[in-house]
Design an enzyme around this catalytic site. Structure first.
Site: not given
Ligand code: GLA
Length: 372
Positions: A125, A199, A337
């Site tokens: 991220h 997100h 997402e």
């Molecule tokens: C995304 C990732 C997850 C986790 C979340 C945040 O969805 O795929 O594995 O890292 O973000 O916690």
């Protein structure tokens, strides 16, 4: 007198045309004193969305249930500082690269780049201070058939290890058809890679009354990208047929989430996988539907992106507390997402995450709410 009356009548007419409104106000401040603002978009059908400048974050999303009861359907915190201190990305605009880049390494035109590894061996991220932790600017707000907020952020060349100065906008708009549209756009000064997404953690029961195991989910995806134990795609595009990943017809989230015979369920601790959305990337098409039987709320997500990460909050463990001091636990929310596939910079045959100077990156997401 006559003139004044006409003016009032005219204003009245405009008032009817301007069905959805945007207002701007203070949201609070961070521990370092910096001020956070928020824009609230409100329509005449009972929906409102609050977007704060920290992370261009969808902080709250109020949606009526089947009886008209308005409740918040996204997880988050009451104060801005908590968003900064906790690593859950609730409602945030994630970048520069949403999801993972293996070992924090990629190369472009023969040049290698090294990013922070902030998720075991991998980069996640956008790194320790991604776009979710940056203060965005409100460029404009407007009311009308679509109430709109345009937020922007300029990411310096080299920020978090990525090449190129990246100019990004996030445009949120809400109409009376209960559609919240979100469009990310970006331009760069040097060739770079990016994957911008939102997100949000949806819990359509409203104020997190119930977990999401009973939610009915549909995903318009015949294939997904299996991962290794660190959640990096292996490169395979696997058919969902006959697996717990087949959501082409509606299934309860909880029905197959404990199916430990499936290695992918074990690796993801449930669902934490990129699904390849059917149809042509670049065109807006339906990707996902979530139905919450208790409240009757239904969410339809349409995307232009090639993929959508379906994540069931598997890393939430009850050790942190959200709005109203509520402990968040595994399976309390659904994340959808939309973006390019995880680790695309290291997979030549995945849809490209590359952006060149002169090009404009666009990622459009439409969240449409209804009831049944
Ligand atoms: C995304 C990732 C997850 C986790 C979340 C945040 O969805 O795929 O594995 O890292 O973000 O916690």
């Amino acid at each position: 007198m006559k003139f004044a009356f006409a003016a009032v009548a005219l204003l009245g007419l405009c008032g009817t045309a301007q069905a959805a409104t945007a207002t701007r106000g203070a949201f609070g401040q961070l521990a370092d004193g910096s001020k956070v603002e928020a824009v609230t978009l409100t329509n005449s059908a009972g929906m409102s969305a609050k977007i704060m400048t920290l992370g261009a974050t969808l902080q709250s999303l109020v949606v009526p249930d089947r009886s008209g009861k308005k409740e918040d359907v996204v997880l988050g915190y009451d104060t801005a500082q908590e968003y900064l201190s906790r690593p859950n990305y609730f409602g945030a605009s994630v970048g520069r690269y949403a999801n993972r880049i293996a070992k924090g390494k990629f190369s472009l035109d023969g040049k290698s780049f090294t990013l922070a590894t902030n998720d075991g061996p991998n980069h996640l991220h956008g790194g320790p201070k991604g776009f979710d932790k940056r203060m965005w600017k409100i460029d404009s707000i407007s009311s009308g058939p679509d109430a709109k907020a345009v937020l922007s952020y300029v990411s310096a060349d080299g920020e978090e290890g990525y090449p190129g100065e990246l100019k990004v906008t996030a445009t949120y708009s809400l109409n009376d058809q209960n559609e919240l549209k979100l469009e990310y756009r970006a331009t760069t000064s040097k060739p770079t890679v990016l994957n911008l997404t939102n997100h949000s953690y949806f819990n359509l029961s409203g104020n997190d009354a119930r977990d999401v195991m009973g939610n009915m989910v549909t995903l318009d995806a015949a294939r997904f990208t299996p991962v290794d134990a660190t959640l990096i795609p292996t490169g395979e595009r696997r058919a969902v047929a006959g697996t717990p990943f087949d959501f082409r017809t509606p299934h309860r989230v909880g029905d197959r989430i404990r199916d430990a015979k499936d290695q992918q369920i074990r690796f993801g601790r449930g669902y934490d996988h990129n699904f390849i959305v059917d149809g042509a990337a670049g065109s807006l098409r339906h990707a996902a539907r979530v139905e919450e039987p208790g409240s009757g709320r239904v969410l339809d997500v349409s995307v232009t992106a090639p993929g959508i990460q379906f994540y069931t909050g598997n890393f939430m463990d009850g050790t942190f507390f959200g709005k109203g001091q509520r402990a968040y636990r595994q399976g309390d929310a659904i994340c959808l997402e939309p973006g390019v596939f995880p680790d695309s910079p290291n997979h030549k045959d995945f849809p490209t995450s590359r952006l060149n100077p002169g090009q404009t990156y666009v990622n459009t997401i439409v969240y449409k709410f209804g009831t049944h």
